[in-house]
Design a protein around this motif. Structure first.
Motif, PDB file in Angstrom:
ATOM      1  N   VAL A 164       7.879  86.745  50.300  1.00 54.14           N
ATOM      2  CA  VAL A 164       6.877  85.702  50.531  1.00 54.14           C
ATOM      3  C   VAL A 164       5.959  85.596  49.314  1.00 54.14           C
ATOM      4  N   GLU A 165       5.469  86.727  48.832  1.00 54.53           N
ATOM      5  CA  GLU A 165       4.592  86.715  47.664  1.00 54.53           C
ATOM      6  C   GLU A 165       5.309  86.159  46.433  1.00 54.53           C
ATOM      7  N   SER A 166       6.552  86.554  46.235  1.00 55.41           N
ATOM      8  CA  SER A 166       7.334  86.040  45.107  1.00 55.41           C
ATOM      9  C   SER A 166       7.565  84.541  45.255  1.00 55.41           C
TER      10      SER A 166
ATOM     11  N   LEU B   7       5.604  82.402  46.855  1.00 55.36           N
ATOM     12  CA  LEU B   7       4.346  81.723  46.562  1.00 55.36           C
ATOM     13  C   LEU B   7       4.111  81.655  45.057  1.00 55.36           C
ATOM     14  N   ASP B   8       4.479  82.721  44.351  1.00 57.50           N
ATOM     15  CA  ASP B   8       4.318  82.756  42.894  1.00 57.50           C
ATOM     16  C   ASP B   8       5.127  81.663  42.202  1.00 57.50           C
TER      17      ASP B   8
ATOM     18  N   GLN C 262       7.519  90.778  52.942  1.00 59.17           N
ATOM     19  CA  GLN C 262       6.229  90.397  52.351  1.00 59.17           C
ATOM     20  C   GLN C 262       6.385  90.162  50.851  1.00 59.17           C
ATOM     21  N   HIS C 263       7.193  90.991  50.194  1.00 59.82           N
ATOM     22  CA  HIS C 263       7.429  90.828  48.754  1.00 59.82           C
ATOM     23  C   HIS C 263       8.077  89.468  48.466  1.00 59.82           C
TER      24      HIS C 263
ATOM     25  N   CYS D  60      12.475  87.050  55.635  1.00 58.62           N
ATOM     26  CA  CYS D  60      11.541  87.283  54.538  1.00 58.62           C
ATOM     27  C   CYS D  60      10.788  88.606  54.660  1.00 58.62           C
TER      28      CYS D  60
END
Length: 137
Positions: free
Chosen positions: A83-85, A87-88, A80-81, A78
Motif C-alpha cells: 500500500v505504501e509503495s 501510494l508512492d 502495508q508495504h 495488499c
C-alpha cells in the motif's frame, strides 16, 4: 490486469454486469500495450505479476504523460508495504483480495467520476484521499 485467469474473469463479469466495457491483460507488459491501444478510463492492477509487477506497471503509467492521470487501482492481497509503495508511485485506490464485487464496482465508479471531473476542469486541486477497500482479515 491479473495473472490469475479466474480473478480476471471475476473482475470482468462483475464490471460488465454493471455496464462497463472491460479489456483484460495477464501481466504488466501486456497491460502497458493494452492501455496505449484501448485508452481505458480506469486500470486495475494486481501486485504480484510475471514479467512486470503491478507497482512497476503503475510507476510506468504515471511516468508517461499520456497516462499520468489515468486512475489506477490495486486489487491484491495488499500488505502495508505494498500500500505504501503504491501510494508512492501514485496509485489511487486499493482493494484487498478476497473482495466483495459491489465494492469493486463502487471504487471503479468513484475513480471514473473523479477522472471525468478532472477532464472537465483540468485545474490542479488538492488531492482527494485514496479510496481503500476493506482490510484483509
Amino acid at each position: 490486469m491479473d495473472d490469475n485467469k479466474v480473478i480476471r474473469q471475476l473482475i470482468r463479469v462483475n464490471l460488465e454486469l454493471e455496464g462497463f466495457e472491460v479489456v483484460t491483460a495477464a501481466d504488466g507488459a501486456e497491460c502497458l500495450d493494452v492501455v496505449h491501444d484501448v485508452r481505458p478510463d480506469v486500470v486495475t492492477l494486481d501486485v504480484v505479476m510475471p514479467r512486470l509487477d503491478g507497482l512497476r506497471t503503475a510507476a510506468r503509467l504515471r511516468a508517461d504523460p499520456r497516462t499520468a492521470h489515468l486512475p489506477l487501482m490495486i486489487v491484491s492481497a495488499c500488505t502495508q508495504h505494498e500500500v505504501e509503495s503504491g501510494l508512492d508511485v501514485g496509485v489511487d485506490a486499493f482493494l484487498s483480495k478476497p473482495f466483495e464485487p459491489g465494492e469493486l464496482v463502487s471504487i471503479v465508479r468513484t475513480l471514473m467520476g473523479r477522472e471525468r471531473r478532472r477532464e472537465a476542469d483540468p485545474e490542479p486541486e488538492e488531492p482527494e484521499p485514496a479510496p481503500v477497500g476493506r482490510e484483509h482479515e
